[in-house]
Design an enzyme around this catalytic site. Structure first.
Site, PDB file in Angstrom:
ATOM      1  CG  MET A   1      -7.521  -6.107  10.095  1.00  0.00           C
ATOM      2  SD  MET A   1      -6.432  -7.458   9.528  1.00  0.00           S
ATOM      3  CE  MET A   1      -5.767  -8.046  11.085  1.00  0.00           C
ATOM      4  CD  GLU A   2      -4.345  -2.091   9.801  1.00  0.00           C
ATOM      5  OE1 GLU A   2      -3.957  -3.262   9.757  1.00  0.00           O
ATOM      6  OE2 GLU A   2      -5.089  -1.565   8.936  1.00  0.00           O
TER       7      GLU A   2
ATOM      8  CD  GLU B   1      -2.595  -1.345   2.568  1.00  0.00           C
ATOM      9  OE1 GLU B   1      -3.794  -1.686   2.575  1.00  0.00           O
ATOM     10  OE2 GLU B   1      -1.934  -1.183   3.608  1.00  0.00           O
TER      11      GLU B   1
ATOM     12  N   GLY C   1     -12.435  -3.901   3.665  1.00  0.00           N
ATOM     13  CA  GLY C   1     -13.448  -4.766   3.096  1.00  0.00           C
ATOM     14  C   GLY C   1     -14.817  -4.101   3.182  1.00  0.00           C
TER      15      GLY C   1
ATOM     16  CG  ASP D   1     -11.848  -7.753   0.984  1.00  0.00           C
ATOM     17  OD1 ASP D   1     -12.790  -7.925   1.775  1.00  0.00           O
ATOM     18  OD2 ASP D   1     -10.739  -7.320   1.329  1.00  0.00           O
TER      19      ASP D   1
ATOM     20  CB  ILE E   1     -13.876  -9.512   7.707  1.00  0.00           C
ATOM     21  CG1 ILE E   1     -13.697  -8.821   9.069  1.00  0.00           C
ATOM     22  CG2 ILE E   1     -15.314 -10.000   7.530  1.00  0.00           C
ATOM     23  CD1 ILE E   1     -13.830  -9.753  10.267  1.00  0.00           C
TER      24      ILE E   1
END
Length: 231
Positions: free
Chosen positions: A174-175, A12, A78, A198, A153
């Site tokens: 996640m952050e 990223e 996601g 996703d 996920i």
């Protein structure tokens, strides 16, 4: 201005490294940040690592050492809604923890850590200026709640469980809430632009790295264009 750009993963960060040329490196805590000058602004680019602890630790290390004026968080997320599709941009207006369950510990709501706000709101003049830039450039994006947890996920079952508690959440990652919590305590404005990699379901792991690189660059390109104008 001193501006921090934080991303979780190397794939990223690639666009930023191609865009900014010639800079120095500095260590803050356990994280190496690249330090550039753009239009008189000092830019610090670093990898947070994946997950809440890594995110909080590495951002706090930077903010403890440098008086950062503005934090950009980019990367991927996601989707949690049928109206949010792969490749879409989501500008987080707030963050919450989808894996914090403390309602039995007192007068808390789902996602709230005791002693902390239930939701970390990101409203700031700096964020409003960035929104004006996106609108002037006619950039398509969605704005809303994004939720954070320490698990990738990758199933409809996981996704449905999150939506039971956060029905309006646009995305999951996640952050972000950890970044927002640190920024809140340091009283620093945070702008969080996530690109959807996703659908957060059983197909979430298909070609994730390749697509994450592509959509991560989409968010990075906008931020770099914005920084070219900030003085």
């Amino acid at each position: 201005m001193k501006i921090a750009i934080i991303v979780p993963m190397e794939i990223e960060a690639e666009y930023y490294r191609k865009y900014f040329h010639s800079g120095s490196t500095e260590m803050f805590g356990s994280t190496q940040f690249e330090h550039f000058c753009v239009n008189g602004n000092e830019i610090y680019i670093g990898l947070s690592g994946i997950g809440k602890v890594q995110a909080a630790m590495n951002l706090a290390s930077l903010l403890s050492s440098v008086d950062i004026d503005l934090i950009f968080m980019t990367g991927t997320a996601g989707s949690l809604q049928q109206t949010v599709h792969k490749g879409d941009l989501v500008l987080a207006s707030s963050f919450a923890y989808h894996d914090a369950h403390n309602t039995l510990a007192g007068d808390y709501v789902e996602g709230q850590i005791p002693g902390e706000p239930a939701v970390f709101e990101l409203d700031s003049p700096a964020r409003n200026e960035f929104i004006s830039f996106l609108n002037e450039e006619e950039v398509s994006y969605q704005e809303g709640l994004v939720v954070t947890g320490d698990s990738f996920i990758g199933s409809d079952e996981q996704k449905d469980e999150i939506k039971r508690n956060f029905a309006n959440a646009l995305g999951v990652e996640m952050e972000g809430a950890a970044f927002a919590q640190v920024a809140y305590h340091f009283a620093k404005p945070l702008i969080a632009l996530r690109a959807i990699s996703d659908n957060g379901n059983d197909n979430a792991n298909e070609d994730f790295d390749q697509f994450a690189k592509k959509v991560g660059a989409k968010a990075a390109k906008l931020i770099c264009a914005y920084l070219d104008k900030v003085k």
